[in-house]
Scaffold this motif. Sequence first.
Motif, PDB file in Angstrom:
ATOM      1  N   VAL A  20       0.886  -1.157   0.000  1.00 57.18           N
ATOM      2  CA  VAL A  20       0.000   0.000   0.000  1.00 57.18           C
ATOM      3  C   VAL A  20       0.923   1.205   0.000  1.00 57.18           C
ATOM      4  O   VAL A  20       1.513   1.554   1.022  1.00 57.18           O
ATOM      5  CB  VAL A  20      -0.932   0.006   1.230  1.00 57.18           C
ATOM      6  N   GLY A  21       1.085   1.787  -1.160  1.00 58.55           N
ATOM      7  CA  GLY A  21       2.069   2.843  -1.322  1.00 58.55           C
ATOM      8  C   GLY A  21       1.542   4.222  -1.003  1.00 58.55           C
ATOM      9  O   GLY A  21       0.351   4.490  -1.059  1.00 58.55           O
ATOM     10  N   SER A  22       2.493   5.090  -0.681  1.00 54.64           N
ATOM     11  CA  SER A  22       2.165   6.488  -0.418  1.00 54.64           C
ATOM     12  C   SER A  22       2.210   7.297  -1.709  1.00 54.64           C
ATOM     13  O   SER A  22       1.847   8.463  -1.712  1.00 54.64           O
ATOM     14  CB  SER A  22       3.155   7.074   0.590  1.00 54.64           C
ATOM     15  N   GLY A  23       2.715   6.674  -2.785  1.00 53.61           N
ATOM     16  CA  GLY A  23       2.873   7.394  -4.046  1.00 53.61           C
ATOM     17  C   GLY A  23       4.228   8.067  -4.168  1.00 53.61           C
ATOM     18  O   GLY A  23       4.523   8.731  -5.145  1.00 53.61           O
ATOM     19  N   ARG A  24       5.087   7.878  -3.197  1.00 50.89           N
ATOM     20  CA  ARG A  24       6.394   8.534  -3.165  1.00 50.89           C
ATOM     21  C   ARG A  24       7.498   7.501  -3.349  1.00 50.89           C
ATOM     22  O   ARG A  24       7.420   6.410  -2.805  1.00 50.89           O
ATOM     23  CB  ARG A  24       6.530   9.209  -1.799  1.00 50.89           C
ATOM     24  N   ASN A  25       8.518   7.853  -4.112  1.00 50.32           N
ATOM     25  CA  ASN A  25       9.698   7.005  -4.275  1.00 50.32           C
ATOM     26  C   ASN A  25      10.842   7.561  -3.428  1.00 50.32           C
ATOM     27  O   ASN A  25      11.102   8.763  -3.442  1.00 50.32           O
ATOM     28  CB  ASN A  25      10.145   6.942  -5.733  1.00 50.32           C
ATOM     29  N   LEU A  26      11.505   6.675  -2.698  1.00 49.63           N
ATOM     30  CA  LEU A  26      12.672   7.064  -1.914  1.00 49.63           C
ATOM     31  C   LEU A  26      13.895   6.862  -2.779  1.00 49.63           C
ATOM     32  O   LEU A  26      14.043   5.827  -3.409  1.00 49.63           O
ATOM     33  CB  LEU A  26      12.768   6.195  -0.657  1.00 49.63           C
ATOM     34  N   GLY A  27      14.786   7.839  -2.804  1.00 44.97           N
ATOM     35  CA  GLY A  27      15.957   7.770  -3.676  1.00 44.97           C
ATOM     36  C   GLY A  27      17.268   7.888  -2.934  1.00 44.97           C
ATOM     37  O   GLY A  27      17.376   7.580  -1.746  1.00 44.97           O
ATOM     38  N   LYS A  28      18.273   8.369  -3.642  1.00 43.07           N
ATOM     39  CA  LYS A  28      19.652   8.334  -3.141  1.00 43.07           C
ATOM     40  C   LYS A  28      19.900   9.178  -1.891  1.00 43.07           C
ATOM     41  O   LYS A  28      20.847   8.929  -1.173  1.00 43.07           O
ATOM     42  CB  LYS A  28      20.624   8.740  -4.245  1.00 43.07           C
ATOM     43  N   HIS A  29      19.071  10.168  -1.615  1.00 42.01           N
ATOM     44  CA  HIS A  29      19.282  10.971  -0.414  1.00 42.01           C
ATOM     45  C   HIS A  29      18.668  10.329   0.831  1.00 42.01           C
ATOM     46  O   HIS A  29      18.905  10.778   1.940  1.00 42.01           O
ATOM     47  CB  HIS A  29      18.740  12.389  -0.608  1.00 42.01           C
ATOM     48  N   GLU A  30      17.889   9.268   0.615  1.00 38.63           N
ATOM     49  CA  GLU A  30      17.260   8.591   1.749  1.00 38.63           C
ATOM     50  C   GLU A  30      17.730   7.159   1.919  1.00 38.63           C
ATOM     51  O   GLU A  30      17.531   6.578   2.976  1.00 38.63           O
ATOM     52  CB  GLU A  30      15.739   8.615   1.567  1.00 38.63           C
TER      53      GLU A  30
END
Length: 127
Positions: A20-30
């Motif tokens: 169940v996604g928030s619609g946000r992708n976590l990338g290299k800064h996280e």
Amino acid sequence: MGEMLKSLTFDVELLSPVHVGSGRNLGKHELAVIGGRLWRFDPDRVLHALSRNRAMLERYLSSGASVLEAWPEGSRRSCARYAVEWTGAAPPYVREHVADPLARPYLPGSTLKGAVRSAILWACHSS
């Protein structure tokens, strides 16, 4: 009137993977793989911790969280939301799941309601 509303608790058995996604992708800064763990960092905490170290701040902004490998583990933990065992390279991104304020995943009621509604409609259509 108090009998109109009831609080019920259910145990749910998942028969397939659920996201169940928030619609946000976590990338290299996280995200960074450090010491056999995939770390998820809170960028606000990292930026606050780096506010007095301009050189490290610039490296973080250009390269991402992998530069935090140079930090002692205690410092990383203070800026991390969580870390999980991991083998291999860091993924380019991870889809964020819906979570409570303590970063624990949960299934929102609207998701369960939609799943139940779909199951009922499928059962009606199939018969």
